[in-house]
Design a protein around this motif. Structure first.
Motif, PDB file in Angstrom:
ATOM      1  N   ASP A  90      -0.451   4.202   0.472  1.00  0.00           N
ATOM      2  CA  ASP A  90      -1.195   5.056   1.649  1.00  0.00           C
ATOM      3  C   ASP A  90      -0.921   4.589   2.964  1.00  0.00           C
ATOM      4  OD1 ASP A  90      -2.757   6.771   2.969  1.00  0.00           O
ATOM      5  OD2 ASP A  90      -4.316   6.888   1.809  1.00  0.00           O
ATOM      6  N   ALA A 106      -8.284   8.329   5.322  1.00  0.00           N
ATOM      7  CA  ALA A 106      -7.015   8.722   5.307  1.00  0.00           C
ATOM      8  C   ALA A 106      -7.010  10.057   3.966  1.00  0.00           C
ATOM      9  CB  ALA A 106      -5.837   7.578   4.629  1.00  0.00           C
ATOM     10  N   LEU A 146     -13.532   6.495   3.303  1.00  0.00           N
ATOM     11  CA  LEU A 146     -12.010   6.339   3.500  1.00  0.00           C
ATOM     12  C   LEU A 146     -11.682   7.300   4.736  1.00  0.00           C
ATOM     13  CD1 LEU A 146     -10.846   6.676  -0.173  1.00  0.00           C
ATOM     14  CD2 LEU A 146     -10.538   4.894   1.356  1.00  0.00           C
ATOM     15  N   TRP A 195      -4.779  11.025   1.860  1.00  0.00           N
ATOM     16  CA  TRP A 195      -4.195  10.784   0.543  1.00  0.00           C
ATOM     17  C   TRP A 195      -5.198   9.956  -0.484  1.00  0.00           C
ATOM     18  CZ3 TRP A 195       0.563  10.946  -2.467  1.00  0.00           C
ATOM     19  CH2 TRP A 195       0.596  10.158  -3.249  1.00  0.00           C
ATOM     20  N   SER A 196      -5.682   8.779   0.114  1.00  0.00           N
ATOM     21  CA  SER A 196      -6.642   8.107  -0.763  1.00  0.00           C
ATOM     22  C   SER A 196      -7.686   8.927  -1.348  1.00  0.00           C
ATOM     23  CB  SER A 196      -7.034   6.783   0.065  1.00  0.00           C
ATOM     24  OG  SER A 196      -5.949   5.966  -0.073  1.00  0.00           O
ATOM     25  N   GLN A 209      -0.963   5.824   5.965  1.00  0.00           N
ATOM     26  CA  GLN A 209      -1.948   6.350   6.691  1.00  0.00           C
ATOM     27  C   GLN A 209      -3.265   5.485   6.933  1.00  0.00           C
ATOM     28  OE1 GLN A 209      -1.178   8.730   8.773  1.00  0.00           O
ATOM     29  NE2 GLN A 209      -3.149   8.368  10.107  1.00  0.00           N
ATOM     30  N   LEU A 210      -3.533   5.164   5.493  1.00  0.00           N
ATOM     31  CA  LEU A 210      -4.627   4.350   5.653  1.00  0.00           C
ATOM     32  C   LEU A 210      -4.205   2.839   6.010  1.00  0.00           C
ATOM     33  CD1 LEU A 210      -7.488   4.244   4.060  1.00  0.00           C
ATOM     34  CD2 LEU A 210      -6.527   2.952   2.053  1.00  0.00           C
ATOM     35  N   GLN A 212       1.043  -1.149   0.134  1.00  0.00           N
ATOM     36  CA  GLN A 212       0.158  -0.108  -0.070  1.00  0.00           C
ATOM     37  C   GLN A 212       0.959   1.283   0.198  1.00  0.00           C
ATOM     38  OE1 GLN A 212      -2.880   1.324   0.276  1.00  0.00           O
ATOM     39  NE2 GLN A 212      -4.508  -0.283   0.563  1.00  0.00           N
ATOM     40  N   CYS A 227      -4.679   3.126   9.960  1.00  0.00           N
ATOM     41  CA  CYS A 227      -5.696   3.123  10.290  1.00  0.00           C
ATOM     42  C   CYS A 227      -6.699   1.897  10.323  1.00  0.00           C
ATOM     43  CB  CYS A 227      -6.674   4.325   9.627  1.00  0.00           C
ATOM     44  SG  CYS A 227      -6.075   6.235   9.816  1.00  0.00           S
ATOM     45  N   GLU A 228      -6.573   1.317   9.224  1.00  0.00           N
ATOM     46  CA  GLU A 228      -7.209   0.231   8.951  1.00  0.00           C
ATOM     47  C   GLU A 228      -6.426  -0.970   9.711  1.00  0.00           C
ATOM     48  OE1 GLU A 228     -10.091  -0.286   7.379  1.00  0.00           O
ATOM     49  OE2 GLU A 228     -10.066   1.799   6.559  1.00  0.00           O
ATOM     50  N   PRO A 248      -7.556   2.029  -3.254  1.00  0.00           N
ATOM     51  CA  PRO A 248      -8.135   3.349  -3.816  1.00  0.00           C
ATOM     52  C   PRO A 248      -7.375   4.125  -4.491  1.00  0.00           C
ATOM     53  CG  PRO A 248      -8.179   3.103  -1.294  1.00  0.00           C
ATOM     54  CD  PRO A 248      -7.732   1.980  -1.715  1.00  0.00           C
ATOM     55  N   ASP A 249      -6.048   4.402  -3.996  1.00  0.00           N
ATOM     56  CA  ASP A 249      -5.391   5.326  -4.710  1.00  0.00           C
ATOM     57  C   ASP A 249      -4.569   4.882  -5.920  1.00  0.00           C
ATOM     58  OD1 ASP A 249      -3.751   3.610  -3.165  1.00  0.00           O
ATOM     59  OD2 ASP A 249      -2.231   4.873  -2.601  1.00  0.00           O
TER      60      ASP A 249
END
Lengths: 313, 304
Positions: A107, B244, B242, B246-247, A109-110, A105, A113-114, B209-210
């Motif tokens: 991202d 975050a 979402l 960025w995404s 930060q994503l 990934q 979080c996830e 997603p990104d």
């Protein structure tokens, strides 16, 4: 794509520049039924079994934080990372950070979080460093198994006093297993080498694991085998509860022990066998076992067919 | 605060974060210029920030590699990397950068994933078949001597598409067509894209997603391909959930490019807590681009 993935080819000549293998290595296997608040005390007591001098030192915890898929045991559990950070602080470390460069990934930060890391980092006031985007320092490799010669590596890692590899114990469809040494792929920065870290596949997965571990020494291992993964790892395997945390100051001994806990033969894993020549010990005769004893499961971990030979008879 | 105010605040923060050499670091705590962040930042700054923009331009021209590419970071080796496509986009509309841009264009046309070589094609067709893909359909790697992947291919398509049709040295148009075919080939079975592995060991991999949004930006003229509207639908459903920036920002850009409504997403992003304090410069920049998406899409050469 796994161009260059190697299954079992042996190395004909040693390619390491120095031998760091200790005479004997200590490994602790700790029982940990599940991920709960008790985990911090378990880790703290486990660390006290080792004579670690952490006073005034900066500690980098490098968990395995790759991606997130609901229900899959992909990442080192955030409670274990939080427990390790707290324990190292209690033992006198000057600074403890969690650092990772997720391999799939972009991202980060994503993923934080996830995967449940974000609240643990916030509540425990632990700084996170994204190794995919950290400042880079060109480093000459200290082994020549791959043909890379140099890598640009994150400053945080290169300048750390103590590097703690915190793998999720998993099988891996390209490398057989992913343990503390394979976990180091995450330190290779995406900003330079991309997502996934495909350049390491082109240069040979087993070769790159050895070159990386020779260049960036792992000072300590805390392996998450509370719920491990078998089958088509590192992302789409099946969760396999083992109820164990493995600690060691020797990454080779830690990985060999984890492999045995998985019912796999460590000396059949190319990078473990080769690393046992210069980085650490894989032989049970050279490993002082504390905590629980190694007991291989009745049914070894399932692996993809190419790695069927890793399973103990 | 209105979106315009938030966007301006982000641009002010961005200008403040510019390094003395004219570039931007990937993380605010660092002082090493990273080309991805620098190129995005240059794209995001509008005419109100002309001095910062000019300084960035000089930075790019100063550190271009002899082969026409750009490095991944200041102090990197001279082989070149995927961010070259971003710098080409960032240098758009700068007359004084035309020669350097043409040189970069030439490097990009000749850069290709290793699977384009006959030996590797043969290997991927015969012995190394655990990842499902067609090696005849190749795009661009993150760095030389590796496979093609979705994000560098998408940005290379956007960069090469900015050149006039009459200007087609060395088959650039064919490379763009091949790149588009590669993106379509690497889509996840359920729609969307991840880094570029759609099926591994017979198991469908999940989209990101990104990566999906960036691929969709490069495929705005390919809406007739079934995977494109399917991926836009997937992204549209996912975007409001979402957590975050960025995404979310990339989703706004892709959905706007495919003429979907993005008002509520833009509002969500503009109210993101402490967005201007985000440590990751590229996240700050892409948020800025998403909040001013019409201008951003024009800079990427994508008509909404």
């Amino acid at each position: 794509m796994a161009a260059g993935s190697s299954v079992s080819a042996p190395f004909l000549t040693p390619q390491y520049h120095e031998v760091r293998r200790p005479n004997r290595s200590r490994v602790a296997i700790l029982h940990c039924e599940d991920y709960s608040q008790k985990i911090e005390e378990i880790v703290f007591r486990g660390l006290q079994l080792f004579q670690l001098d952490l006073r005034g030192k900066s500690v980098v915890l490098k968990p395995n934080l790759v991606d997130y898929i609901t229900g899959n045991a992909i990442n080192t559990h955030p409670l274990l990372a939080g427990a390790a950070a707290e324990s190292f602080r209690r033992l006198g470390a000057k600074e403890v950070v969690v650092a990772e460069g997720p391999g799939h990934q972009r991202d980060t930060q994503l993923v934080l979080c996830e995967s449940g890391y974000a609240p643990i980092l916030r509540e425990n006031e632990i700084r996170f460093i994204d190794l995919n985007r950290d400042e880079l320092i060109p480093v000459k490799l200290r082994a020549s198994y791959s043909t890379m010669k140099r890598l640009s590596l994150p400053r945080t890692l290169v300048q750390a006093d103590v590097l703690v590899s915190m793998p999720k114990v998993k099988t891996h469809h390209w490398s057989g297993v992913t343990l503390s040494m394979k976990n180091m792929f995450g330190v290779v920065p995406g900003n330079k080498y991309g997502w996934p870290k495909n350049i390491l596949h082109w240069h040979g997965i087993q070769e790159c694991i050895l070159d990386l571990c020779a260049t960036v020494p792992i000072n300590f291992v805390i392996a998450d085998a509370v719920v491990a993964m078998e089958g088509n790892g590192p992302l789409n395997g099946t969760p396999r509860p083992l109820g164990k945390i493995v600690l060691s100051g020797d990454p080779v001994a830690a990985d060999a022990t984890c492999a045995r806990l998985m019912g796999l033969e460590p000396d059949r894993v190319v990078h473990v066998r080769e690393a046992a020549k210069f980085l650490g010990n894989s032989s049970p005769k050279l490993i002082v076992q504390v905590g629980e004893t190694v007991r291989s499961p009745d049914v070894p971990f399932s692996v993809v067919p190419e790695f069927g030979f890793l399973r103990q008879a | 605060m209105t979106n315009d105010v938030v966007t301006k605040d982000l641009r002010v923060m961005l200008a403040r974060r510019q390094l003395a050499n004219g570039g931007w670091s990937a993380l605010s705590s660092s002082s090493q210029a990273a080309l991805e962040s620098s190129a995005f930042a240059c794209i995001a700054l509008n005419s109100e920030f002309a001095p910062a923009h000019d300084q960035a331009l000089k930075f790019f021209l100063r550190i271009q590699n002899p082969n026409g590419s750009w490095p991944a970071f200041f102090g990197d080796d001279h082989e070149g990397c995927w961010a070259t496509s971003l710098v080409i986009i960032a240098l758009r509309d700068n007359v004084e950068a035309v020669p350097q841009r043409l040189k970069a264009f030439e490097w990009l046309v000749h850069s290709a994933g290793e699977e384009s070589h006959w030996l590797w094609k043969w290997k991927f067709r015969t012995t190394d078949r655990h990842v499902r893909f067609d090696p005849d359909k190749f795009g661009w790697p993150w760095m030389p001597h590796a496979n093609s992947w979705v994000v560098p291919t998408a940005f290379s398509i956007l960069a090469l598409s900015q050149f006039p049709c009459a200007c087609d040295p060395d088959g650039a148009r064919r490379r763009v067509e091949l790149g588009i075919e590669m993106l379509l080939d690497r889509a996840c079975p359920s729609g969307g894209w991840n880094a570029g592995n759609s099926v591994v060991y017979g198991r469908a991999m999940a989209p990101h997603p990104d990566d999906t949004a960036i691929a969709l930006l490069a495929l705005t003229r390919n809406a007739q391909e079934p995977v494109v509207p399917a991926s836009v639908d997937w992204l549209e459903q996912l975007a409001p959930t979402l957590n975050a920036p960025w995404s979310l920002a990339w989703c706004i850009l892709a959905l706007a490019a495919h003429r979907r409504r993005v008002d509520s997403l833009v509002q969500k992003l503009s109210y993101w807590p402490q967005l201007d304090q985000v440590e990751d410069t590229s996240t700050l920049v892409v948020s800025c681009l998403a909040l001013d998406h019409e201008r951003a899409l024009a800079r990427f050469g994508v008509a909404a």
